[in-house]
Design a protein around this motif. Structure first.
Motif, short mmCIF file in Angstrom:
data_model
loop_
_atom_site.label_atom_id
_atom_site.label_comp_id
_atom_site.label_asym_id
_atom_site.label_seq_id
_atom_site.Cartn_x
_atom_site.Cartn_y
_atom_site.Cartn_z
N LYS A 92 0.83 -1.22 -0.08
CA LYS A 92 0.06 -0.07 0.10
C LYS A 92 0.87 1.35 -0.11
O LYS A 92 0.56 2.12 -0.78
CB LYS A 92 -0.99 -0.20 1.20
N LEU A 93 1.71 1.34 0.80
CA LEU A 93 2.63 2.42 1.05
C LEU A 93 3.38 2.54 -0.57
O LEU A 93 3.62 3.63 -1.02
CB LEU A 93 3.77 2.19 2.04
N LEU A 94 4.01 1.45 -1.07
CA LEU A 94 4.64 1.64 -2.43
C LEU A 94 3.77 2.15 -3.50
O LEU A 94 4.08 3.17 -4.25
CB LEU A 94 5.01 0.04 -2.79
N ILE A 95 2.60 1.61 -3.65
CA ILE A 95 1.75 1.74 -4.68
C ILE A 95 1.36 3.44 -4.55
O ILE A 95 1.24 4.25 -5.43
CB ILE A 95 0.53 1.01 -4.72
N GLU A 96 0.97 3.79 -3.37
CA GLU A 96 0.52 5.17 -3.07
C GLU A 96 1.59 6.14 -3.41
O GLU A 96 1.42 7.31 -3.86
CB GLU A 96 0.31 5.47 -1.60
N ALA A 97 2.67 5.69 -3.14
CA ALA A 97 4.06 6.56 -3.58
C ALA A 97 4.14 6.57 -4.98
O ALA A 97 4.29 7.95 -5.61
CB ALA A 97 5.18 6.00 -2.84
N ASN A 136 -9.93 -3.32 -0.59
CA ASN A 136 -10.40 -2.32 -1.36
C ASN A 136 -9.45 -1.20 -1.48
O ASN A 136 -9.53 -0.54 -2.71
CB ASN A 136 -11.90 -1.87 -0.87
N GLU A 137 -8.58 -1.22 -0.67
CA GLU A 137 -7.48 0.16 -0.89
C GLU A 137 -6.97 -0.39 -1.89
O GLU A 137 -6.29 0.25 -2.73
CB GLU A 137 -6.65 0.02 0.45
N ILE A 138 -6.09 -1.81 -2.03
CA ILE A 138 -5.72 -2.22 -3.35
C ILE A 138 -6.35 -2.01 -4.54
O ILE A 138 -5.75 -1.62 -5.52
CB ILE A 138 -4.97 -3.35 -3.06
N LEU A 139 -7.41 -2.35 -4.54
CA LEU A 139 -8.58 -2.36 -5.69
C LEU A 139 -8.64 -0.74 -6.15
O LEU A 139 -8.56 -0.64 -7.22
CB LEU A 139 -9.82 -2.98 -5.57
N LEU A 140 -8.89 0.02 -5.25
CA LEU A 140 -8.82 1.68 -5.45
C LEU A 140 -7.67 1.94 -6.34
O LEU A 140 -7.52 2.80 -7.12
CB LEU A 140 -9.06 2.21 -4.31
N PHE A 141 -6.37 1.50 -5.55
CA PHE A 141 -5.21 1.79 -6.47
C PHE A 141 -4.94 1.47 -7.79
O PHE A 141 -4.41 1.99 -8.78
CB PHE A 141 -3.77 1.23 -5.53
N LEU A 142 -5.42 0.07 -7.88
CA LEU A 142 -5.47 -0.42 -9.36
C LEU A 142 -6.57 0.20 -10.32
O LEU A 142 -6.02 0.55 -11.34
CB LEU A 142 -6.03 -2.03 -9.16
#
Length: 219
Positions: free
Chosen positions: A122-127, A152-158
């Protein structure tokens, strides 16, 4: 508890366990400066104690002193290189010190060597998204979504990555899947309505915007 620990400290002023426990108790009470002082005193007596180093770094993070947090997590990661709690908190300090690229490289390396960790992903993708590195964010979002398909946080990043890369079909699928899991989520509704306006699907966008408006009125 604090009164009891203070009594113990008077009897044993160089007891690192009492100093550490008192420091943590003061932090929990909201006395950040006093708590950190006790932890620093404990660290003077045991300068390589990983638990004390971690608690000091975490305390600095909690008061938004990211520079000092970085210093302590940098010390700690040298002896705890495979501990994702240390890695992730170090990354948080780096990101908040505007060292996103260093944090990204750190997280990529650790994930590659140690395997998947949800918070690290999550930290990596958000950055990556914050730096507008959407191809990379898509790659890691796909990997994360495969590993944690219900998150859902990962899905939202995707979905955001697909959106930014102008993959309308995949972005729409992602937003709808998010809304299926939480149909009254204000953020999902707002993002999806804006996405629909952006791609020119005005009628559908207005329907979702109206749903958001009604939700706001009843909440």
């Amino acid at each position: 508890a604090i009164s009891f620990l203070n009594q113990g400290l008077q009897a044993s002023p160089k007891d690192t366990e009492i100093l550490e426990a008192l420091g943590i108790a003061l932090l929990k009470k909201g006395e950040s400066n006093n708590g950190i002082k006790k932890l620093l005193k404990a660290l003077e007596l045991e300068p390589k104690n990983p638990k004390i180093l971690f608690n000091i770094g975490k305390a600095y993070l909690e008061i938004s002193n990211y520079s000092d947090a970085e210093v302590f997590f940098d010390r700690l990661i040298k002896t705890q290189p495979a501990d994702f709690k240390v890695i992730n908190n170090y990354a948080i300090a780096l990101i908040n010190n505007d060292k996103d690229e260093i944090a990204i490289q750190l997280l990529k390396n650790k994930i590659s060597k140690l395997g998947p960790d949800l918070d690290a992903y999550k930290l990596l993708i958000e950055a990556l998204i914050n730096l507008e590195l959407f191809s990379d964010s898509l790659t890691y979002s796909k990997l994360g979504n495969k590993q944690w398909p219900e998150n859902n946080e990962i899905l939202l990043f995707l979905t955001t990555s697909y959106h930014k890369l102008k993959n309308k079909k995949k972005a729409k699928e992602g937003y709808l899947k998010l809304l299926m899991s939480d149909e009254n989520n204000h953020s999902y509704l707002n993002k999806y309505a804006n996405f629909l306006y952006e791609i020119g699907q005005w009628k559908e966008a207005e329907e979702w915007a109206l749903k958001l408006y009604k939700l706001d009125k009843t909440s």
